[in-house]
Motif scaffolding. Sequence first.
Motif, PDB file in Angstrom:
ATOM      1  N   PRO A  63      69.201  80.356  11.398  1.00  0.00           N
ATOM      2  CA  PRO A  63      69.311  78.908  11.604  1.00  0.00           C
ATOM      3  C   PRO A  63      68.543  78.456  12.850  1.00  0.00           C
ATOM      4  O   PRO A  63      68.479  79.174  13.857  1.00  0.00           O
ATOM      5  CB  PRO A  63      70.820  78.694  11.782  1.00  0.00           C
ATOM      6  CG  PRO A  63      71.447  79.832  11.024  1.00  0.00           C
ATOM      7  CD  PRO A  63      70.532  80.997  11.251  1.00  0.00           C
ATOM      8  N   LYS A  64      67.966  77.276  12.776  1.00  0.00           N
ATOM      9  CA  LYS A  64      67.220  76.716  13.899  1.00  0.00           C
ATOM     10  C   LYS A  64      68.120  76.631  15.129  1.00  0.00           C
ATOM     11  O   LYS A  64      69.274  76.224  15.039  1.00  0.00           O
ATOM     12  CB  LYS A  64      66.694  75.333  13.528  1.00  0.00           C
ATOM     13  CG  LYS A  64      65.807  74.706  14.606  1.00  0.00           C
ATOM     14  CD  LYS A  64      65.268  73.367  14.144  1.00  0.00           C
ATOM     15  CE  LYS A  64      64.367  72.736  15.210  1.00  0.00           C
ATOM     16  NZ  LYS A  64      63.834  71.421  14.764  1.00  0.00           N
ATOM     17  N   GLY A  65      67.581  77.021  16.280  1.00  0.00           N
ATOM     18  CA  GLY A  65      68.340  77.013  17.518  1.00  0.00           C
ATOM     19  C   GLY A  65      68.967  78.351  17.846  1.00  0.00           C
ATOM     20  O   GLY A  65      69.563  78.523  18.913  1.00  0.00           O
ATOM     21  N   SER A  66      68.838  79.328  16.943  1.00  0.00           N
ATOM     22  CA  SER A  66      69.394  80.664  17.191  1.00  0.00           C
ATOM     23  C   SER A  66      68.589  81.394  18.263  1.00  0.00           C
ATOM     24  O   SER A  66      67.402  81.122  18.464  1.00  0.00           O
ATOM     25  CB  SER A  66      69.382  81.490  15.901  1.00  0.00           C
ATOM     26  OG  SER A  66      70.215  80.923  14.919  1.00  0.00           O
ATOM     27  N   THR A  67      69.253  82.292  18.976  1.00  0.00           N
ATOM     28  CA  THR A  67      68.579  83.116  19.980  1.00  0.00           C
ATOM     29  C   THR A  67      68.886  84.584  19.717  1.00  0.00           C
ATOM     30  O   THR A  67      69.938  84.924  19.171  1.00  0.00           O
ATOM     31  CB  THR A  67      69.031  82.764  21.407  1.00  0.00           C
ATOM     32  OG1 THR A  67      70.427  83.051  21.553  1.00  0.00           O
ATOM     33  CG2 THR A  67      68.779  81.293  21.730  1.00  0.00           C
ATOM     34  N   VAL A  68      67.955  85.447  20.107  1.00  0.00           N
ATOM     35  CA  VAL A  68      68.119  86.890  19.963  1.00  0.00           C
ATOM     36  C   VAL A  68      67.706  87.570  21.260  1.00  0.00           C
ATOM     37  O   VAL A  68      66.607  87.333  21.767  1.00  0.00           O
ATOM     38  CB  VAL A  68      67.284  87.460  18.801  1.00  0.00           C
ATOM     39  CG1 VAL A  68      67.459  88.970  18.705  1.00  0.00           C
ATOM     40  CG2 VAL A  68      67.670  86.809  17.485  1.00  0.00           C
ATOM     41  N   GLU A  69      68.593  88.367  21.791  1.00  0.00           N
ATOM     42  CA  GLU A  69      68.295  89.170  22.979  1.00  0.00           C
ATOM     43  C   GLU A  69      68.177  90.630  22.554  1.00  0.00           C
ATOM     44  O   GLU A  69      69.104  91.199  21.982  1.00  0.00           O
ATOM     45  CB  GLU A  69      69.406  89.029  24.016  1.00  0.00           C
ATOM     46  CG  GLU A  69      69.170  89.903  25.261  1.00  0.00           C
ATOM     47  CD  GLU A  69      70.280  89.760  26.281  1.00  0.00           C
ATOM     48  OE1 GLU A  69      70.428  90.681  27.117  1.00  0.00           O
ATOM     49  OE2 GLU A  69      71.000  88.743  26.239  1.00  0.00           O
ATOM     50  N   PHE A  70      67.027  91.242  22.828  1.00  0.00           N
ATOM     51  CA  PHE A  70      66.796  92.639  22.500  1.00  0.00           C
ATOM     52  C   PHE A  70      67.052  93.511  23.731  1.00  0.00           C
ATOM     53  O   PHE A  70      66.518  93.243  24.804  1.00  0.00           O
ATOM     54  CB  PHE A  70      65.356  92.858  22.016  1.00  0.00           C
ATOM     55  CG  PHE A  70      65.101  92.344  20.632  1.00  0.00           C
ATOM     56  CD1 PHE A  70      64.767  91.011  20.417  1.00  0.00           C
ATOM     57  CD2 PHE A  70      65.182  93.188  19.543  1.00  0.00           C
ATOM     58  CE1 PHE A  70      64.532  90.534  19.138  1.00  0.00           C
ATOM     59  CE2 PHE A  70      64.943  92.723  18.254  1.00  0.00           C
ATOM     60  CZ  PHE A  70      64.619  91.385  18.047  1.00  0.00           C
ATOM     61  N   GLN A  71      67.852  94.546  23.553  1.00  0.00           N
ATOM     62  CA  GLN A  71      68.161  95.476  24.640  1.00  0.00           C
ATOM     63  C   GLN A  71      67.716  96.883  24.244  1.00  0.00           C
ATOM     64  O   GLN A  71      68.080  97.370  23.165  1.00  0.00           O
ATOM     65  CB  GLN A  71      69.659  95.471  24.945  1.00  0.00           C
ATOM     66  CG  GLN A  71      70.177  94.132  25.455  1.00  0.00           C
ATOM     67  CD  GLN A  71      71.664  94.152  25.751  1.00  0.00           C
ATOM     68  OE1 GLN A  71      72.360  95.118  25.466  1.00  0.00           O
ATOM     69  NE2 GLN A  71      72.166  93.070  26.338  1.00  0.00           N
ATOM     70  N   VAL A  72      66.974  97.524  25.136  1.00  0.00           N
ATOM     71  CA  VAL A  72      66.481  98.873  24.882  1.00  0.00           C
ATOM     72  C   VAL A  72      67.591  99.889  25.092  1.00  0.00           C
ATOM     73  O   VAL A  72      68.269  99.882  26.119  1.00  0.00           O
ATOM     74  CB  VAL A  72      65.296  99.209  25.814  1.00  0.00           C
ATOM     75  CG1 VAL A  72      64.912 100.684  25.679  1.00  0.00           C
ATOM     76  CG2 VAL A  72      64.097  98.326  25.497  1.00  0.00           C
ATOM     77  N   GLY A  73      67.768 100.769  24.123  1.00  0.00           N
ATOM     78  CA  GLY A  73      68.654 101.916  24.280  1.00  0.00           C
ATOM     79  C   GLY A  73      67.814 103.165  24.378  1.00  0.00           C
ATOM     80  O   GLY A  73      67.036 103.475  23.465  1.00  0.00           O
ATOM     81  N   LEU A  74      67.924 103.897  25.472  1.00  0.00           N
ATOM     82  CA  LEU A  74      67.123 105.108  25.633  1.00  0.00           C
ATOM     83  C   LEU A  74      67.596 106.218  24.718  1.00  0.00           C
ATOM     84  O   LEU A  74      66.867 107.192  24.491  1.00  0.00           O
ATOM     85  CB  LEU A  74      67.157 105.567  27.096  1.00  0.00           C
ATOM     86  CG  LEU A  74      66.571 104.568  28.096  1.00  0.00           C
ATOM     87  CD1 LEU A  74      66.650 105.126  29.518  1.00  0.00           C
ATOM     88  CD2 LEU A  74      65.126 104.221  27.740  1.00  0.00           C
ATOM     89  N   GLN A  75      68.802 106.084  24.183  1.00  0.00           N
ATOM     90  CA  GLN A  75      69.304 107.003  23.163  1.00  0.00           C
ATOM     91  C   GLN A  75      70.292 106.232  22.305  1.00  0.00           C
ATOM     92  O   GLN A  75      70.840 105.204  22.717  1.00  0.00           O
ATOM     93  CB  GLN A  75      69.974 108.227  23.792  1.00  0.00           C
ATOM     94  CG  GLN A  75      71.190 107.910  24.653  1.00  0.00           C
ATOM     95  CD  GLN A  75      71.727 109.131  25.366  1.00  0.00           C
ATOM     96  OE1 GLN A  75      70.970 109.922  25.902  1.00  0.00           O
ATOM     97  NE2 GLN A  75      73.034 109.293  25.360  1.00  0.00           N
ATOM     98  N   GLY A  76      70.503 106.721  21.096  1.00  0.00           N
ATOM     99  CA  GLY A  76      71.343 105.995  20.164  1.00  0.00           C
ATOM    100  C   GLY A  76      72.761 105.794  20.645  1.00  0.00           C
ATOM    101  O   GLY A  76      73.390 104.773  20.354  1.00  0.00           O
ATOM    102  N   ALA A  77      73.302 106.773  21.388  1.00  0.00           N
ATOM    103  CA  ALA A  77      74.680 106.672  21.853  1.00  0.00           C
ATOM    104  C   ALA A  77      74.910 105.454  22.734  1.00  0.00           C
ATOM    105  O   ALA A  77      75.992 104.857  22.714  1.00  0.00           O
ATOM    106  CB  ALA A  77      75.066 107.943  22.610  1.00  0.00           C
TER     107      ALA A  77
END
Length: 384
Positions: free
Chosen positions: A76-90
């Motif tokens: 939907p318009k106006g949505s935001t997404v923050e991407f965070q790096v995980g150095l490992q899956g855990a």
Amino acid sequence: MRTRFRRAHGPTLGCLARVACLAGAVFFANCAGAGDLSFGKPGEPVQLVVGYQPYYTEAWSGVVMRGKEFWKRYLPKGSTVEFQVGLQGAIIVNAMLAGKQHIGYMGDMPAIVATTKQSVADIRMVAAIGFATDQCNIFLARNDAPQFKTPREALQWLSGKQVAVPKGSCADRFAQAVFKKEKVEPGAYLNQNIEVITSGFRAGKIDAAVVWEPTASRLVGEGLARRIASGASVGENDAAYLTMRRELIEQRPDVAKGWLNAELDAELFLADPKNAAEVTKLAMEQTTGFSEKALWMSLYGQYPENQGGAAVRNSFNYAFTPETMDLIAKATTFLQSIKSINVDKLRPEAVMPDLAAAVLKERGLKSPVGEVKAVPASEFKGKL
């Protein structure tokens, strides 16, 4: 719409009363605040936090999602997404259990672990984002090891040697399966992370290791180790999966479907050989410590068959196929055997195949949606 990007630090997150990451497995105590989340009503803007792994090539659809922002086409318009790096899956698993992340890109082992912690939070696997034989399943040997004629000859050489692997990872599962299949008994089987393995090769303290891409291509490219075998040598697969919190799926079916449509776009983008240079550029922007060539080689580069080179570097099944489900079953049994989880079979709702299947049907596509075929290293056009 806007995309925010930051790294997720440390294995302890937010309100978790006690979190310890050990060899890719997750151990924790219940805590307040990690329970139900609210994502609003269908059609409203949504704020998502996504954990992804640019340091795991098989899950690079997350890299493409962040860089190309395909999600803007569907949310939907106006949505935001923050991407965070995980150095490992855990680390991503812990953040999702704590309610700090809502969607996660990860390998098969952490994805399976995440779905077994429903007493803390209910996490589901919703798509198969990578399937290969030499993304997580790569044997490396020290540079002065003998020149082996075949991968199986190289594997036999490992008997009595010092072999390192991050325990509890997909590389660990693969290594133990190979040792059993080939009747190999290492002199020592060491639990070491990627940094220690790198130092071990540099100092000559280990004979071999099992690692994943792009680290394998970096170590080879830097002259610290040699490839000697992979899953392609012995018929063993590895995989990556997309996970979501149950609340997101149930409260916002529009968002879950939208994200899966964007994920499909990302996988189609990855599978198109014309995009190799751009994908490599995106990976360069989202990682540190890797050369452009090492990143390119990790997904597109061709390695000799006698080093475990595979004709197809990654397949994008997207949907849950019999082969992906078989791998989940084998990995679950392994995790239970090493006491990372307390079940040998996942609950039925842990894997939700209908969502991805519905998207494929609507768009007139079938699994697999594409694949990356290996090409000679001479085709690399970046800066050496």
